[in-house]
Design an enzyme around this catalytic site. Structure first.
Site, PDB file in Angstrom:
ATOM      1  N   ASP A 168     -41.901 -42.427  48.209  1.00  0.00           N
ATOM      2  CA  ASP A 168     -40.894 -41.411  48.584  1.00  0.00           C
ATOM      3  C   ASP A 168     -39.378 -41.853  48.624  1.00  0.00           C
ATOM      4  O   ASP A 168     -39.652 -42.732  49.377  1.00  0.00           O
ATOM      5  CB  ASP A 168     -41.380 -40.686  49.781  1.00  0.00           C
ATOM      6  CG  ASP A 168     -40.484 -39.544  50.442  1.00  0.00           C
ATOM      7  OD1 ASP A 168     -39.435 -39.635  50.048  1.00  0.00           O
ATOM      8  OD2 ASP A 168     -41.024 -38.860  51.115  1.00  0.00           O
ATOM      9  N   TYR A 200     -27.650 -27.656  48.175  1.00  0.00           N
ATOM     10  CA  TYR A 200     -27.848 -28.101  47.075  1.00  0.00           C
ATOM     11  C   TYR A 200     -26.605 -28.330  46.159  1.00  0.00           C
ATOM     12  O   TYR A 200     -26.374 -29.614  45.754  1.00  0.00           O
ATOM     13  CB  TYR A 200     -28.668 -27.028  46.322  1.00  0.00           C
ATOM     14  CG  TYR A 200     -29.226 -27.513  44.887  1.00  0.00           C
ATOM     15  CD1 TYR A 200     -30.223 -28.564  44.717  1.00  0.00           C
ATOM     16  CD2 TYR A 200     -28.470 -27.157  43.598  1.00  0.00           C
ATOM     17  CE1 TYR A 200     -30.546 -28.934  43.200  1.00  0.00           C
ATOM     18  CE2 TYR A 200     -28.950 -27.505  42.376  1.00  0.00           C
ATOM     19  CZ  TYR A 200     -29.938 -28.377  42.250  1.00  0.00           C
ATOM     20  OH  TYR A 200     -30.142 -28.680  40.953  1.00  0.00           O
ATOM     21  N   LYS A 215     -25.039 -32.224  45.050  1.00  0.00           N
ATOM     22  CA  LYS A 215     -24.982 -32.202  43.595  1.00  0.00           C
ATOM     23  C   LYS A 215     -23.308 -32.505  43.436  1.00  0.00           C
ATOM     24  O   LYS A 215     -22.897 -33.267  42.210  1.00  0.00           O
ATOM     25  CB  LYS A 215     -25.269 -30.836  42.601  1.00  0.00           C
ATOM     26  CG  LYS A 215     -27.064 -30.918  42.607  1.00  0.00           C
ATOM     27  CD  LYS A 215     -27.563 -32.066  42.179  1.00  0.00           C
ATOM     28  CE  LYS A 215     -29.137 -31.820  41.948  1.00  0.00           C
ATOM     29  NZ  LYS A 215     -29.833 -33.114  41.545  1.00  0.00           N
TER      30      LYS A 215
HETATM   31  P1  NAD Z   1     -38.951 -30.416  39.260  1.00  0.00           P
HETATM   32  O1  NAD Z   1     -38.980 -30.142  40.830  1.00  0.00           O
HETATM   33  O2  NAD Z   1     -39.662 -30.128  38.298  1.00  0.00           O
HETATM   34  O3  NAD Z   1     -38.804 -32.091  39.465  1.00  0.00           O
HETATM   35  C1  NAD Z   1     -38.364 -32.825  40.609  1.00  0.00           C
HETATM   36  C2  NAD Z   1     -39.338 -34.201  40.842  1.00  0.00           C
HETATM   37  O4  NAD Z   1     -38.776 -34.709  41.827  1.00  0.00           O
HETATM   38  C3  NAD Z   1     -40.716 -33.570  41.261  1.00  0.00           C
HETATM   39  O5  NAD Z   1     -41.546 -34.377  40.413  1.00  0.00           O
HETATM   40  C4  NAD Z   1     -40.652 -33.989  42.705  1.00  0.00           C
HETATM   41  O6  NAD Z   1     -41.876 -34.345  43.267  1.00  0.00           O
HETATM   42  C5  NAD Z   1     -39.834 -35.245  42.785  1.00  0.00           C
HETATM   43  N1  NAD Z   1     -39.172 -35.554  44.051  1.00  0.00           N
HETATM   44  C6  NAD Z   1     -38.740 -34.815  44.810  1.00  0.00           C
HETATM   45  N2  NAD Z   1     -38.351 -35.312  46.139  1.00  0.00           N
HETATM   46  C7  NAD Z   1     -38.814 -36.785  46.011  1.00  0.00           C
HETATM   47  C8  NAD Z   1     -38.817 -37.844  46.602  1.00  0.00           C
HETATM   48  N3  NAD Z   1     -38.441 -37.456  48.127  1.00  0.00           N
HETATM   49  N4  NAD Z   1     -39.221 -39.017  46.207  1.00  0.00           N
HETATM   50  C9  NAD Z   1     -39.423 -38.982  45.031  1.00  0.00           C
HETATM   51  N5  NAD Z   1     -39.568 -38.070  44.012  1.00  0.00           N
HETATM   52  C10 NAD Z   1     -39.481 -36.855  44.543  1.00  0.00           C
HETATM   53  O7  NAD Z   1     -37.398 -30.227  39.027  1.00  0.00           O
HETATM   54  P2  NAD Z   1     -36.458 -30.438  37.518  1.00  0.00           P
HETATM   55  O8  NAD Z   1     -36.126 -29.016  37.243  1.00  0.00           O
HETATM   56  O9  NAD Z   1     -37.272 -31.250  36.498  1.00  0.00           O
HETATM   57  O10 NAD Z   1     -35.117 -31.131  38.038  1.00  0.00           O
HETATM   58  C11 NAD Z   1     -34.915 -32.480  37.818  1.00  0.00           C
HETATM   59  C12 NAD Z   1     -33.445 -32.857  38.210  1.00  0.00           C
HETATM   60  O11 NAD Z   1     -32.637 -32.152  37.641  1.00  0.00           O
HETATM   61  C13 NAD Z   1     -33.224 -32.355  39.819  1.00  0.00           C
HETATM   62  O12 NAD Z   1     -32.344 -33.365  40.239  1.00  0.00           O
HETATM   63  C14 NAD Z   1     -32.655 -31.051  39.691  1.00  0.00           C
HETATM   64  O13 NAD Z   1     -31.699 -30.704  40.709  1.00  0.00           O
HETATM   65  C15 NAD Z   1     -31.711 -31.196  38.503  1.00  0.00           C
HETATM   66  N6  NAD Z   1     -31.351 -30.076  37.833  1.00  0.00           N
HETATM   67  C16 NAD Z   1     -32.222 -29.157  37.302  1.00  0.00           C
HETATM   68  C17 NAD Z   1     -32.002 -27.898  36.506  1.00  0.00           C
HETATM   69  C18 NAD Z   1     -32.967 -26.981  35.844  1.00  0.00           C
HETATM   70  O14 NAD Z   1     -32.310 -26.014  35.248  1.00  0.00           O
HETATM   71  N7  NAD Z   1     -34.105 -27.313  36.063  1.00  0.00           N
HETATM   72  C19 NAD Z   1     -30.459 -27.588  36.499  1.00  0.00           C
HETATM   73  C20 NAD Z   1     -29.487 -28.616  37.025  1.00  0.00           C
HETATM   74  C21 NAD Z   1     -30.018 -29.690  37.875  1.00  0.00           C
END
Ligand code: NAD
Length: 447
Positions: A261, A353, A357
């Protein structure tokens, strides 16, 4: 999740109705496949008089195996239009843009590329500064006009960084940049001497060790796959609850799994210890782990505020400090953040958020000079609407708006974010420092 509307536009009924009703028509984007030609068609290369990049760019295009044309040819259909605008020192000379692009812009092929090179306005003086700043309006508008998956970007190259442009040119022309559109990228003078072509452009990360946080699924898993494809040994990290999925990703890519974590108090020490003991250091750190706890501010608990800030920003700052102070991040190292267009434009229900970001963008700004000294780089991607479980859970109307309100009229794929990160990670990108590139198909949100 499947984009049902995009699927509909490809059916006979959709093909009939969409243009007649003036509905968005999301193009099929060309995406990277190993061994595919660099471009679908020749590149037309031009320059305003006095440009300092044309010769270098010509050589780089040829070394990729792209046919380079220096003047328009009959009914050629171009894979790319590349223009060196560094010679524009007076606003009146901006007409060189019209002179070069007007006759050929309709001849750019599907998923074609426009790349304009200029001088960073902040490094120019007087009227040159005005003229160079103006290039941004041109490329961003062109991105919005281009059809069938074609994109337009502006690359600012500092004087003295001319030879450090190849990894960026390759990325922007290739199908790897499918969902990057309307962006401004900066190449500076720090790191120029290290910006050598890797022994293999197919495996630029051979011998490197990379960490990807939040890599058990979604975008993180795609980043891990792409960095492994590029030759890195990838350590995928996620919380213990994601252990099974994390191991599956590690096995698929021949990497290692680290259950941790990142918000734990001892996480920075454990990271530093892990990489020092097992690998003698780390070359690429991708801070992808992120969470959302959406509520409008009046309904947002302190716990939901803290949870988001600590994963998305504070844990990353603590890890960076530890990895840099102990030189665990090796010379030439890369730190790559994952911001969001919410961090640029703001978003209803996402004060926590968007704060985190935008903080990632601040992290890049603050640390870029320190990384240049290390030496290394720090950059971030700011994804827009990416097709993941996170966005599949978004209410249908908001989801449709998120997909369509962009120049490419569709969501991106996790691999689009991953390819952009791989470009930052490339050893030849050592002069690409302090950038935040949106991977958003030129989303209108915050544009
Ligand atoms: P997701 O929720 O599928 O994956 C995020 C991962 O981070 C998960 O596997 C989760 O277990 C892990 N995580 C959370 N807290 C944690 C911790 N304390 N320690 C270790 N791991 C931890 O999200 P995603 O859609 O794949 O997004 C990935 C990144 O991209 C994120 O930072 C998100 O904010 C960013 N993002 C996503 C989008 C989108 O459209 N999906 C858009 C903009 C930004």
């Amino acid at each position: 999740m499947a984009d049902r509307y995009q699927q509909f536009t490809r059916t006979p009924v959709g093909r009939f109705l969409v243009p007649r009703l003036g509905l968005p028509n999301p193009p099929t984007l060309r995406r990277y496949q190993p061994g595919q030609p660099a471009l679908d068609g020749p590149a037309l290369l031009g320059a305003a008089p006095g440009g300092r990049l044309e010769k270098t760019l010509g050589g780089q295009l040829a070394s990729v195996g792209i046919e380079v044309l220096c003047s328009p040819v009959g009914d050629a259909r171009y894979g790319a239009l590349v223009f060196d605008a560094t010679g524009i020192t007076e606003p009146a000379q901006l007409r060189e843009l019209h002179r070069f692009f007007h006759p050929v812009i309709r001849k750019i092929g599907p998923s074609g590329r426009v790349v304009v090179f200029g001088t960073p306005p902040e490094l120019a003086e007087g009227r040159e500064r005005i003229a160079q700043r103006a290039l941004e309006g041109f490329t961003r508008s062109l991105g919005k006009e281009l059809k069938r998956g074609a994109t337009a970007q502006l690359v600012h190259v500092a004087a003295g960084a001319e030879e450090a442009t190849e990894s960026t040119l390759r990325f922007l022309l290739s199908a790897k940049s499918a969902f990057v559109d309307g962006q401004v990228i900066g190449i500076g003078t720090a790191g120029v001497t290290e910006a050598q072509a890797p022994p293999s452009w197919e495996a630029p990360l051979a011998g490197k060790v990379a960490l990807v946080t939040g890599a058990s699924r979604g975008i993180g898993a795609a980043i891990a796959e792409v960095l492994a494809r590029d030759g890195a040994h990838v350590v995928v990290l996620d919380i213990p609850a994601q252990g099974a999925d994390l191991s599956a990703v590690a096995n698929d890519i021949g990497g290692s799994a680290l259950q941790l974590d990142i918000t734990a108090e001892d996480a920075p020490d454990r990271l530093a210890g892990y990489f020092t003991e097992r690998h003698g250091g780390v070359d690429v750190v991708v801070h992808n782990a992120g969470v959302t706890r959406d509520k409008t501010l009046g309904n947002l608990t302190e716990g939901a505020w803290d949870a988001v800030l600590s994963v998305n920003l504070l844990a990353q700052l603590a890890a960076n400090d530890k990895l840099l102070a102990g030189n665990v991040l090796r010379a030439g190292g890369r730190i790559i953040g994952v911001s969001s267009i919410a961090g640029i434009a703001g978003n209803l229900g996402q004060t926590n958020y968007a704060t985190s970001k935008a903080g990632v963008i601040g992290m890049v700004d603050e640390a870029a000079p320190r990384l240049a000294e290390h030496p290394g780089t720090i950059n971030a991607v700011a994804p827009g609407f990416i097709e993941t479980k996170m966005t599949a859970a978004v209410p249908v109307v908001i989801r449709e708006v998120g997909r369509r309100l962009s120049s490419l009229a569709q969501g991106g794929l996790p691999v689009d974010v991953a390819e952009t990160i791989a470009w930052y990670a490339n050893p030849a990108s050592s002069a690409v420092n302090g950038n935040v590139v949106r991977v958003c198909g030129q989303a209108f949100l915050g544009a």
